[in-house]
Motif scaffolding. Structure first.
Motif, PDB file in Angstrom:
ATOM      1  N   ASP A   3       0.114  -9.399  -3.647  1.00  0.00           N
ATOM      2  CA  ASP A   3       1.054  -9.037  -4.704  1.00  0.00           C
ATOM      3  C   ASP A   3       2.081  -8.052  -4.156  1.00  0.00           C
ATOM      4  N   VAL A   4       3.008  -8.583  -3.358  1.00  0.00           N
ATOM      5  CA  VAL A   4       4.070  -7.774  -2.763  1.00  0.00           C
ATOM      6  C   VAL A   4       5.388  -8.533  -2.890  1.00  0.00           C
ATOM      7  N   LEU A  23      -1.483   6.953  -1.595  1.00  0.00           N
ATOM      8  CA  LEU A  23      -0.449   7.353  -0.654  1.00  0.00           C
ATOM      9  C   LEU A  23      -0.067   6.232   0.300  1.00  0.00           C
ATOM     10  N   ILE A  24       1.161   6.295   0.800  1.00  0.00           N
ATOM     11  CA  ILE A  24       1.537   5.634   2.044  1.00  0.00           C
ATOM     12  C   ILE A  24       1.784   6.732   3.054  1.00  0.00           C
ATOM     13  N   ARG A  49      -5.090  -1.218  -3.453  1.00  0.00           N
ATOM     14  CA  ARG A  49      -6.487  -1.219  -3.032  1.00  0.00           C
ATOM     15  C   ARG A  49      -6.844  -2.544  -2.364  1.00  0.00           C
ATOM     16  N   GLN A  50      -6.446  -3.648  -2.965  1.00  0.00           N
ATOM     17  CA  GLN A  50      -6.727  -4.969  -2.403  1.00  0.00           C
ATOM     18  C   GLN A  50      -6.014  -5.139  -1.068  1.00  0.00           C
ATOM     19  N   LEU A  51      -4.761  -4.733  -1.008  1.00  0.00           N
ATOM     20  CA  LEU A  51      -3.984  -4.892   0.218  1.00  0.00           C
ATOM     21  C   LEU A  51      -4.610  -4.106   1.370  1.00  0.00           C
ATOM     22  N   ALA A  52      -5.065  -2.891   1.086  1.00  0.00           N
ATOM     23  CA  ALA A  52      -5.677  -2.061   2.127  1.00  0.00           C
ATOM     24  C   ALA A  52      -6.916  -2.738   2.703  1.00  0.00           C
ATOM     25  N   PHE A  89      -3.645   5.194   1.755  1.00  0.00           N
ATOM     26  CA  PHE A  89      -4.717   6.163   1.533  1.00  0.00           C
ATOM     27  C   PHE A  89      -5.083   6.094   0.059  1.00  0.00           C
ATOM     28  N   ILE A  90      -6.213   5.443  -0.231  1.00  0.00           N
ATOM     29  CA  ILE A  90      -6.648   5.223  -1.611  1.00  0.00           C
ATOM     30  C   ILE A  90      -7.905   6.054  -1.878  1.00  0.00           C
ATOM     31  N   ASP A  91      -7.910   6.791  -2.996  1.00  0.00           N
ATOM     32  CA  ASP A  91      -9.064   7.622  -3.379  1.00  0.00           C
ATOM     33  C   ASP A  91      -9.433   8.629  -2.295  1.00  0.00           C
TER      34      ASP A  91
END
Length: 260
Positions: free
Chosen positions: A163-164, A100-101, A199-202, A217-219
């Motif tokens: 990676d954006v 999520l964002i 995931r990396q960015l967070a 919001f990951i996992d």
């Protein structure tokens, strides 16, 4: 009254109405922030009023706390609850993996704390919130006011190696003054276009001094309930790998939604 709602509001309403069915008597429930979450609070308030539902709600913002009290939900703090059975909240974007964002409403810090202190998180959203890749919606990050411009420069510099597609960070404003969160912080909105590795960015964003938390919001999300303007509702369970669909009928009647 639901019959007077726009298609997008009907979609939000049916998603919230369906998600409210997952709330059972005696539960401690995290209550999200935003327009879709407000529908949920009102749906739960209607059950409290008409069916005697007994729950304790942990709101993720002062706005949600005020609405919950207004509709008759008992409000407690997360410290009082200690752990929650369920959190239901909206999202600005979600993908096929239910990443999520969140943070468009400026409450991402409390929302993430509450969601991760729950046995289960359910996201409610209209169909337009589903994306193939996260990032079209600006990613909010909460930063402390001290040295926020330095923090912004560090964020933009760090994004060069991520990676954006875009790297611009803008301070969220409230009129002519900076927006201030419930925790007294500011929000930087990152205009990334597309996020290749969320995931990396967070993880990287949270290592930058001055950054309190990010809106990825990951996992965390277990289910998403997607509403459509014609009353259809789709529920996806990422853990069970199931998808179900049903339809909610709109009834013209005076209820808790008559003032929206």
């Amino acid at each position: 009254m639901t019959g007077e709602l726009s298609p997008i509001d009907k979609a939000k309403f049916v998603a919230a109405k369906r998600a409210s069915d997952f709330v059972e008597d005696g539960m401690r429930v995290g209550l999200g922030t935003g327009s879709t979450a407000a529908w949920l609070v009102r749906c739960l308030g209607e059950r409290v009023r008409d069916n005697g539902l007994k729950i304790r709600g942990v709101p993720t913002s002062t706005r949600t706390a005020e609405l919950a009290r207004e509709v008759g939900i008992e409000v407690i703090s997360l410290d009082e609850a200690r752990w929650l059975d369920l959190t239901i909240d909206g999202a600005d974007e979600f993908d096929a993996d239910l990443a999520l964002i969140k943070g468009g409403g400026g409450a991402l810090l409390q929302e993430k704390i509450v969601a991760t202190a729950s046995d289960q998180m359910i996201v409610i959203a209209d169909a337009a919130k589903e994306v193939e890749h996260l990032g079209a919606f600006p990613l909010p990050i909460e930063v402390i006011p001290f040295g926020w411009q330095t923090t912004q420069a560090l964020v933009e510099e760090t994004l060069v190696s991520m990676d954006v597609m875009g790297r611009q960070a803008t301070l969220r404003m409230n009129g002519e003054a900076p927006f201030v969160t419930d925790e007294g912080n500011h929000i930087l909105d990152l205009h990334l276009g597309r996020i290749g590795n969320a995931r990396q960015l967070a993880m990287v964003m949270n290592q930058i001094p001055g950054v309190v938390e990010n809106g990825l919001f990951i996992d965390i999300c277990d289910k998403v309930v997607i509403g459509f303007g014609d009353g259809r509702v789709e529920t996806r369970d990422i853990n069970e790998g199931t998808v179900s669909e049903d339809r909610l009928d709109f009834v013209e009647t005076d209820n808790l939604f008559s003032d929206i």
